[in-house]
Enzyme design. Sequence first.
Site, PDB file in Angstrom:
ATOM      1  N   LYS A 152       5.103   4.300  -1.111  1.00  0.00           N
ATOM      2  CA  LYS A 152       5.359   5.643  -1.639  1.00  0.00           C
ATOM      3  C   LYS A 152       6.746   6.150  -1.260  1.00  0.00           C
ATOM      4  O   LYS A 152       7.298   7.026  -1.934  1.00  0.00           O
ATOM      5  CB  LYS A 152       4.271   6.610  -1.158  1.00  0.00           C
ATOM      6  CG  LYS A 152       2.915   6.342  -1.807  1.00  0.00           C
ATOM      7  CD  LYS A 152       1.793   7.153  -1.172  1.00  0.00           C
ATOM      8  CE  LYS A 152       0.447   6.804  -1.821  1.00  0.00           C
ATOM      9  NZ  LYS A 152      -0.691   7.444  -1.151  1.00  0.00           N
TER      10      LYS A 152
ATOM     11  N   GLY B 214       0.808  -1.198   0.000  1.00  0.00           N
ATOM     12  CA  GLY B 214       0.000   0.000   0.000  1.00  0.00           C
ATOM     13  C   GLY B 214       0.852   1.262   0.000  1.00  0.00           C
ATOM     14  O   GLY B 214       1.945   1.296  -0.576  1.00  0.00           O
ATOM     15  N   SER B 215       0.376   2.296   0.681  1.00  0.00           N
ATOM     16  CA  SER B 215       1.027   3.604   0.597  1.00  0.00           C
ATOM     17  C   SER B 215       2.391   3.668   1.271  1.00  0.00           C
ATOM     18  O   SER B 215       3.114   4.644   1.079  1.00  0.00           O
ATOM     19  CB  SER B 215       0.106   4.676   1.194  1.00  0.00           C
ATOM     20  OG  SER B 215      -1.014   4.873   0.358  1.00  0.00           O
ATOM     21  N   THR B 216       2.759   2.651   2.063  1.00  0.00           N
ATOM     22  CA  THR B 216       4.131   2.647   2.598  1.00  0.00           C
ATOM     23  C   THR B 216       5.149   2.574   1.460  1.00  0.00           C
ATOM     24  O   THR B 216       6.280   3.027   1.601  1.00  0.00           O
ATOM     25  CB  THR B 216       4.360   1.478   3.571  1.00  0.00           C
ATOM     26  OG1 THR B 216       4.228   0.236   2.884  1.00  0.00           O
ATOM     27  CG2 THR B 216       3.384   1.531   4.724  1.00  0.00           C
TER      28      THR B 216
END
Length: 493
Positions: free
Chosen positions: A228, A224-226
Amino acid sequence: MNMDKPIRWVAVFALLLFFGLMAQVNYVQGSEAESLRTDPHNARQYQDVFNSPRGQISAGGEVLVTSTPTGKDNPKYGRTYKDGPIFAPITGYFNGNATQVERAYNSLLGGKDKRIANQHWFDTFIGKKPEGANLELTINPQAQRTAYAQLKAQTAPGRRGGAVVIDAKTGAVQVAASWPSFDPNEVAPQTGDKGVKRLEQLDKGSGVIRPLNDNALSQTFPPGSTFKTVTATAAMNQLGMNDQTVVDTSPLTLPESGTNLPNDSDSGSCGGRAPLKGAYAESCNTSFGRLALQLGIERLNRGAAEYGFGKSVKLEPMMPAAESDVPVNYTDADGKQQHTGQDATARSGIGQENVRATPLQMAMVAAAIVNHGKLMNPYVVNTVRAKDQSELYAASPKEFSQPLSSDQASQFEDMMRAVVQAGTAKNLQGSNIAGKTGTAEQGPGIPNARWFVGFAPADNPRYGFAVMTEGSGFGATGAGPIAAAIMRQVLKK
């Protein structure tokens, strides 16, 4: 006739024969011991494996694994695991076969390693079996227990959770916890046929639960957004950006399907344009989807590889972690190879699509930031000592890679602090940690993979960590508080 001279010559000759014999025995039992022991024609390797005590495995001065007499002819010795399910992701099990540390250091634990035979050659010469060496792990036992209890309490029923903490300066793993787990005592040598049947059950698993494949080191999940953090690193290195570069955070229409890639909110930093630091803190999907499209899947893949994606990271000999990946090509439902398209590339930039990572891998990402951009190879065994306390092995920290510069690492520290101070993890204020939230969708009817990846202490950090649990809700609440509880325990020492 003087008899002294012939007697002296006989004595010298006998002495030479004696030392020659010792040298030959030392060579066969020492230098050649390993090849003889593993020769497929040597049946004794299977007959005597339970006839001698294996070495102990300890952590933080606490003995976790011991060999105990059974009072039987076969097996003569069993194996006992203290808090077995808690430490199983690191110790593994031993029942003739072995996993994890039990496998990686099998010859030393079993007293068969040539380093023991060479050091104690006289014992070998007189027929005394060498005793197994003792291992001291890098694990923090109380933090490991905290992690296990927290994962058990916060993971959805029938689902999975994992946590890893790394000393960023050395690579020493402080925590590698998994829920669910298994009890190595149930499959130890003394359990006999019952243990064999139990091992078969564990190997088959139930649903997504595979207890023998822990969820800290050996299973992958969408980050997920980790992820990024990885996308932003690639943008800094390959597009010349920094934390103050203004990025487009407005709505993004995907180029192939014409559908939107949504943000959780279209206000604040995600309302149109913002510095990269703000887009990161508020986790604007549209800006990181655009960055991935600018990079292209090949460059995104190469950027991720700098952190260890696409590689089988070896913690110890014969103890590799599962391979995390950002696929350039993938196998579709029909078994055909497909190239990752533009829509999929945008989704890959936010840690979705086919991107997969272990908690170990994401902890490595955080650890590189803590260590001024230098990533150390993770390891779990600190020292190995013979029974007389002589040192046979000591860990030597090794650099794995340098995925980002010291200045970039400093920028990411500030970006992760901003996540807690003003971004998606404001609920963690006062917890003395910083990091990046992530909430990955895993498909209809499947709970989210909820992540928090970061460092502690919040100022002058020393440790990188990653926590993942499956359940409803978001990373900030489903993983962040677990990370805070674990790190409170780690920072006590």
